[in-house]
Design an enzyme around this catalytic site. Structure first.
Site, PDB file in Angstrom:
ATOM      1  N   TYR A   1      21.206  50.295   0.185  1.00 26.34           N
ATOM      2  CA  TYR A   1      19.809  50.413  -0.387  1.00 26.34           C
ATOM      3  C   TYR A   1      19.964  50.316  -2.031  1.00 26.34           C
ATOM      4  CZ  TYR A   1      17.892  52.304   3.817  1.00 26.34           C
ATOM      5  OH  TYR A   1      17.454  52.454   5.113  1.00 26.34           O
TER       6      TYR A   1
ATOM      7  N   GLU B   1      16.049  17.656  19.878  1.00 30.42           N
ATOM      8  CA  GLU B   1      16.578  18.179  18.594  1.00 30.42           C
ATOM      9  C   GLU B   1      16.716  16.980  17.499  1.00 30.42           C
ATOM     10  OE1 GLU B   1      17.918  19.973  15.458  1.00 30.42           O
ATOM     11  OE2 GLU B   1      17.197  21.171  17.003  1.00 30.42           O
TER      12      GLU B   1
ATOM     13  N   GLY C   1      22.396  38.981  15.189  1.00 28.75           N
ATOM     14  CA  GLY C   1      22.519  40.049  15.962  1.00 28.75           C
ATOM     15  C   GLY C   1      22.216  40.083  17.293  1.00 28.75           C
TER      16      GLY C   1
ATOM     17  N   ASP D   1      10.756  31.353  15.594  1.00 30.90           N
ATOM     18  CA  ASP D   1      10.171  31.646  14.252  1.00 30.90           C
ATOM     19  C   ASP D   1       9.044  30.622  13.934  1.00 30.90           C
ATOM     20  OD1 ASP D   1      12.235  33.138  13.860  1.00 30.90           O
ATOM     21  OD2 ASP D   1      13.556  31.862  12.623  1.00 30.90           O
TER      22      ASP D   1
ATOM     23  N   ALA E   1      16.015  36.458  16.113  1.00 35.36           N
ATOM     24  CA  ALA E   1      16.639  35.748  17.646  1.00 35.36           C
ATOM     25  C   ALA E   1      16.339  36.384  18.733  1.00 35.36           C
ATOM     26  CB  ALA E   1      17.992  35.448  17.225  1.00 35.36           C
TER      27      ALA E   1
END
Length: 470
Positions: free
Chosen positions: A216, A35, A49, A308, A321
């Site tokens: 929206y 990392e 989420g 990603d 995710a």
């Protein structure tokens, strides 16, 4: 003499990278995580989420219980339109009933923290390791870091995010060894059309735990998710004035975020709650460009990209995710099959390449479907054209009871770890039954009927609406 163990070098201590580390640990496959940052779980204001397709994998790894303690399941969704019309549905409750897992939102930092703290051998997760170079030779590969260290393995995995250094290194080596393999078009295929201010705010009266608001607007959408104790996770997504091509994309500061939220402060998103309230109650916030793309070169020789770094979406459908978690599970399953079932401890370049081709063949069609859904979703939420305005305002509200069926299509065929037992809570009519695909087929047919109705009816609405306006 015992053969050397198969080893995986994971570039990036991301959700995808740490999930892969857990998966490989369960399979007793040697690995190390590199990392670049000085800590694994910084607080940057991001949230994620977790849907059933990602949740079931973390459950297989024994992590789901820890995450549940930190979260509040979502139950109700409120959808709001510029003309004041709104409706509510129980999409998330239906998802839980169909799959046995709720949908919940949490700090990205907390998920990373759980992934790190529950990992049994911290010596395999190294920080302050910025990868600078990828090298490949017959039978091996390695990466070099900015401190002069070299890490060798049978497979190098890039889980280092949208700005992936490993992706750049794969392109560099491919250009040297196989010019034209990675085309100029692919290198310029990631674009930005939207910006996003995202943050986490203290509880606000009127935003109840377990609820979600999707507002929206024209060129703008606001998403809020209300977690445990009323904590609010939110996204303010705006259409930019033009399309940008990566890497020449806008960069935003916290001052930019403040200016934008101040300008939008009085825009109402739900009842008496405005964007300004989210900003004023913020604990942490940031602003970024939203890259979109699914690349076509997923692997080269002994290096592969996940998450990603290879497929990047906006947050509108919440599968970024979860898709990275699925990537990790499938790759770990294929490695386990190669090393532990076929007992090939030191596979040839050809064998590794075939395994990676198999990974791409399985994952690409699914990710293309998810990517298309995400790309359409952000444009419908921001009412990008007349068709999407009519679709979002007049058609979708009529099909709200079918939204769970449509969402289920992104869950039902998700990857799992094939060498670990299925979790007990993975239950409900949403999952395919062994030897029986009837439920999935019926759900797919219902979606086809809905879409066909939209295609047939929407042009008439567009004509009528255009006549009234012009």
């Amino acid at each position: 003499m015992e053969k050397a163990k198969f080893k995986v070098v994971i570039v990036g201590g991301s959700i995808t990278g740490l999930t892969l580390a857990h998966c490989l640990h369960q399979a007793n496959i040697d690995h190390i995580v590199l990392e670049r940052r000085h800590e694994i779980a910084p607080q940057e204001g991001a949230s994620i989420g977790l849907w059933p397709n990602g949740g079931q994998i973390l459950d297989q790894l024994g992590l789901y219980g820890e995450l549940e303690k930190l979260t509040e399941p979502l139950n109700v969704m409120h959808v709001v339109y510029p003309d004041g019309f709104s409706y509510s549905n129980t999409l998330f409750r239906q998802i839980r009933e169909r799959f046995g897992y709720p949908v919940f939102f949490m700090d990205r930092q907390k998920l990373l923290d759980v992934l790190y703290k529950t990992y049994p051998n911290k010596s395999k997760i190294l920080v302050n390791k910025l990868v600078t170079e990828l090298r490949q030779s017959d039978g091996a590969a390695c990466v070099m870091t900015d401190d002069g260290s070299t890490y060798e393995g049978n497979l190098i995995v890039g889980a280092d995010g949208v700005h992936s250094r490993l992706r750049s290194e794969i392109w560099r080596l491919a250009d040297i060894n196989q010019p034209g393999l990675v085309t100029a078009e692919e290198k310029q295929s990631m674009t930005v059309e939207y910006s996003c201010i995202f943050g986490i705010s203290s509880p606000l009266p009127g935003l109840a735990s377990g609820e979600h608001v999707n507002a929206y607007m024209n060129g703008l959408t606001v998403l809020t998710f209300h977690g445990k104790g009323g904590r609010v996770y939110w996204f303010v997504i705006q259409k930019l004035d033009r399309k940008f091509t990566y890497p020449n994309v806008p960069r935003f500061s916290l001052d930019d975020a403040e200016r934008s939220c101040t300008a939008l402060a009085k825009i109402r998103i739900w009842r008496d709650i405005c964007i300004g309230h989210l900003w004023q109650a913020r604990e942490v916030a940031s602003m970024t460009a939203l890259e979109e793309n699914i690349f076509t070169t997923w692997h080269y020789q002994r290096a592969i990209l996940l998450g990603d770094s290879i497929h990047k979406m906006t947050p509108n459908i919440g599968q970024g995710a979860n898709s990275g978690i699925e990537d990790a599970a499938l790759l770990a399953s294929l490695i386990n099959h190669l090393v532990n079932i076929q007992a090939i401890k030191q596979p040839s370049d050809l064998t590794v390449n075939r395994m990676l081709e198999n990974f791409e063949a399985i994952r690409y069609p699914r990710m293309e479907k998810i990517y298309r859904r995400s790309k359409f979703g952000v444009r419908m939420h921001t009412r990008d054209d007349l068709f999407k305005r009519i679709l979002g305002r007049y058609v979708i509200p009529l099909t709200k009871d079918r939204l769970a069926v449509m969402a289920s299509q992104l869950i039902v065929d998700g990857a799992v770890l094939d060498f670990l037992p299925q979790p007990k809570r993975r239950s409900g009519p949403g999952w395919p039954k062994p030897g029986n695909c009837r439920d999935g087929q019926n759900g797919h047919k219902r979606i086809q009927y809905i879409l066909m109705s939209i295609v047939l009816v929407a042009p008439a609405w567009v004509y009528i609406f255009s006549s009234l306006v012009w």
